[in-house]
Design a protein around this motif. Structure first.
Motif, PDB file in Angstrom:
ATOM      1  N   SER A 280      -2.429  -9.235   2.156  1.00 23.66           N
ATOM      2  CA  SER A 280      -1.805  -8.687   3.356  1.00 23.66           C
ATOM      3  C   SER A 280      -1.560  -9.816   4.345  1.00 23.66           C
ATOM      4  CB  SER A 280      -2.691  -7.611   3.987  1.00 23.66           C
ATOM      5  OG  SER A 280      -2.067  -7.057   5.130  1.00 23.66           O
TER       6      SER A 280
ATOM      7  N   TRP B 234      -1.577  -3.557  -2.871  1.00 20.68           N
ATOM      8  CA  TRP B 234      -2.803  -2.826  -3.143  1.00 20.68           C
ATOM      9  C   TRP B 234      -3.019  -2.633  -4.647  1.00 20.68           C
ATOM     10  CZ3 TRP B 234       0.968  -0.944   0.231  1.00 20.68           C
ATOM     11  CH2 TRP B 234       0.628  -0.916   1.597  1.00 20.68           C
ATOM     12  N   ARG B 235      -4.286  -2.499  -5.028  1.00 19.36           N
ATOM     13  CA  ARG B 235      -4.657  -1.873  -6.291  1.00 19.36           C
ATOM     14  C   ARG B 235      -5.189  -0.499  -5.935  1.00 19.36           C
ATOM     15  NH1 ARG B 235     -10.334  -2.388  -8.326  1.00 19.36           N
ATOM     16  NH2 ARG B 235     -10.324  -0.861  -6.659  1.00 19.36           N
ATOM     17  N   SER B 236      -4.576   0.515  -6.526  1.00 20.31           N
ATOM     18  CA  SER B 236      -4.932   1.895  -6.188  1.00 20.31           C
ATOM     19  C   SER B 236      -5.362   2.668  -7.419  1.00 20.31           C
ATOM     20  CB  SER B 236      -3.722   2.626  -5.574  1.00 20.31           C
ATOM     21  OG  SER B 236      -3.464   2.216  -4.267  1.00 20.31           O
TER      22      SER B 236
ATOM     23  N   GLU C  54       3.213  -2.426  -3.634  1.00 23.46           N
ATOM     24  CA  GLU C  54       3.341  -3.247  -2.439  1.00 23.46           C
ATOM     25  C   GLU C  54       4.461  -2.747  -1.543  1.00 23.46           C
ATOM     26  OE1 GLU C  54       4.186  -7.199  -3.795  1.00 23.46           O
ATOM     27  OE2 GLU C  54       6.285  -6.777  -4.172  1.00 23.46           O
TER      28      GLU C  54
ATOM     29  N   VAL D  43      -7.193  -3.755  -1.008  1.00 24.95           N
ATOM     30  CA  VAL D  43      -6.104  -4.607  -0.511  1.00 24.95           C
ATOM     31  C   VAL D  43      -6.138  -5.917  -1.290  1.00 24.95           C
ATOM     32  CG1 VAL D  43      -5.154  -5.842   1.463  1.00 24.95           C
ATOM     33  CG2 VAL D  43      -6.173  -3.570   1.785  1.00 24.95           C
TER      34      VAL D  43
ATOM     35  N   SER E  29       1.789   5.562  -0.131  1.00 22.96           N
ATOM     36  CA  SER E  29       0.643   6.274  -0.698  1.00 22.96           C
ATOM     37  C   SER E  29       1.032   7.396  -1.660  1.00 22.96           C
ATOM     38  CB  SER E  29      -0.226   6.866   0.422  1.00 22.96           C
ATOM     39  OG  SER E  29       0.535   7.773   1.207  1.00 22.96           O
TER      40      SER E  29
ATOM     41  N   ARG F   3      -4.835   3.465  -2.242  1.00 26.08           N
ATOM     42  CA  ARG F   3      -4.828   2.148  -1.573  1.00 26.08           C
ATOM     43  C   ARG F   3      -6.269   1.632  -1.402  1.00 26.08           C
ATOM     44  NH1 ARG F   3      -1.242   3.364   3.621  1.00 26.08           N
ATOM     45  NH2 ARG F   3      -2.494   5.249   3.478  1.00 26.08           N
TER      46      ARG F   3
ATOM     47  N   SER G 291       2.236  -6.290   2.059  1.00 23.39           N
ATOM     48  CA  SER G 291       0.972  -5.590   1.841  1.00 23.39           C
ATOM     49  C   SER G 291       0.946  -5.150   0.390  1.00 23.39           C
ATOM     50  CB  SER G 291       0.851  -4.366   2.762  1.00 23.39           C
ATOM     51  OG  SER G 291       0.856  -4.760   4.127  1.00 23.39           O
TER      52      SER G 291
END
Length: 265
Positions: free
Chosen positions: A208, A238-240, A258, A205, A187, A202, A236
């Motif tokens: 995952s 993510w698009r953040s 990821e 998702v 993060s 995060r 895992s």
């Protein structure tokens, strides 16, 4: 090395995120291993909270790379596009041994991208492009956990790789300059010496689960000959929405990142 048992994987990763957060990730790979020679392509599309994956093992063209530009033509999975880079490339040998190596060629840490999806829908946004050359089977990596990600805006790019395990390697590059020392979590990325910090929410998702259920579910023929340890690796992604604070400015934009972990037996 016996040519029949050699391993060589060229794996392209390219992405694009529009201003509204919708985006596409494109994977194209060429694999030579034992008697195998195969190419596969896949896309991971996200719009709003919806995420869709398409995979094909039909023969396909690899991305065409010239100075400052990469062209992708994958009509069989309904995507074509041009990545135009505006940041200096990065090349590193991530891992090397007498048995093989992992070479990272980040051709475009930051791109302006124009895509055509489904032969009619246009997407424009910021993106990223890299190619990994891997000459050792991934299940033989001295790796327990891998963190990877990219953050791109008009003014800033931040790219990171954090390889953890019996062998460790951490690379964090901000606007072409490597940040040392740096701290990487799922993060946040920060460097105390240069006062750079990226916070990641995060928010979406993208994927995952274990690779046998995600990446290799669409490549069943390959999954059948891979070691179970490879299929059990957990990913895992993510698009953040990210907020980057540096000595020069504070900027916000989209990131994809990821964490990959070997599943404990």
């Amino acid at each position: 090395m016996d040519k029949s048992s050699s391993f060589l994987l060229s794996k392209w990763y390219l992405d694009c995120i529009a201003d509204n957060g919708d985006g596409v990730i494109v994977y194209v790979a060429d694999l030579r291993w034992k008697a195998w020679h195969m190419r596969y392509a896949s896309t991971l599309r996200f719009s709003g909270k919806k995420v869709e994956t398409t995979t094909s093992i039909r023969k396909c063209s690899l991305p065409e790379s010239a100075i400052g530009q990469i062209v992708v033509k994958l009509p069989h999975i309904a995507i074509e596009g041009v990545w135009s880079g505006f940041a200096a490339p990065i090349e590193r040998a991530i891992f090397e041994t007498s048995a093989g190596a992992v070479h990272w060629n980040c051709l475009q840490p930051a791109s302006r991208v124009k895509l055509v999806l489904d032969r009619s829908r246009e997407m424009i946004g910021f993106g990223y492009a890299e190619c990994l050359e891997i000459s050792i089977p991934p299940w033989k990596f001295p790796l327990n956990e891998l963190h990877w990600g990219r953050f791109v805006t008009e003014s800033d790019s931040l790219v990171w790789i954090d390889w953890r395990g019996p062998y460790s390697r951490r690379i964090v590059v901000h606007n072409g300059g490597e940040l040392e020392p740096a701290v990487v979590t799922d993060s946040a990325i920060s460097s105390l010496n240069s006062h750079v910090r990226l916070a990641l929410d995060r928010g979406l998702v993208l994927r995952s689960g274990i690779l046998g259920d995600t990446v290799f579910s669409g490549i069943a023929a390959l999954a059948r000959i891979l070691p179970i340890s490879m299929l059990r690796v957990r990913e895992s992604k993510w698009r953040s929405w990210g907020n980057l604070v540096s000595a020069e400015r504070t900027v916000s934009g989209w990131a994809i990142h990821e964490v990959v972990r070997r599943k404990e037996e």
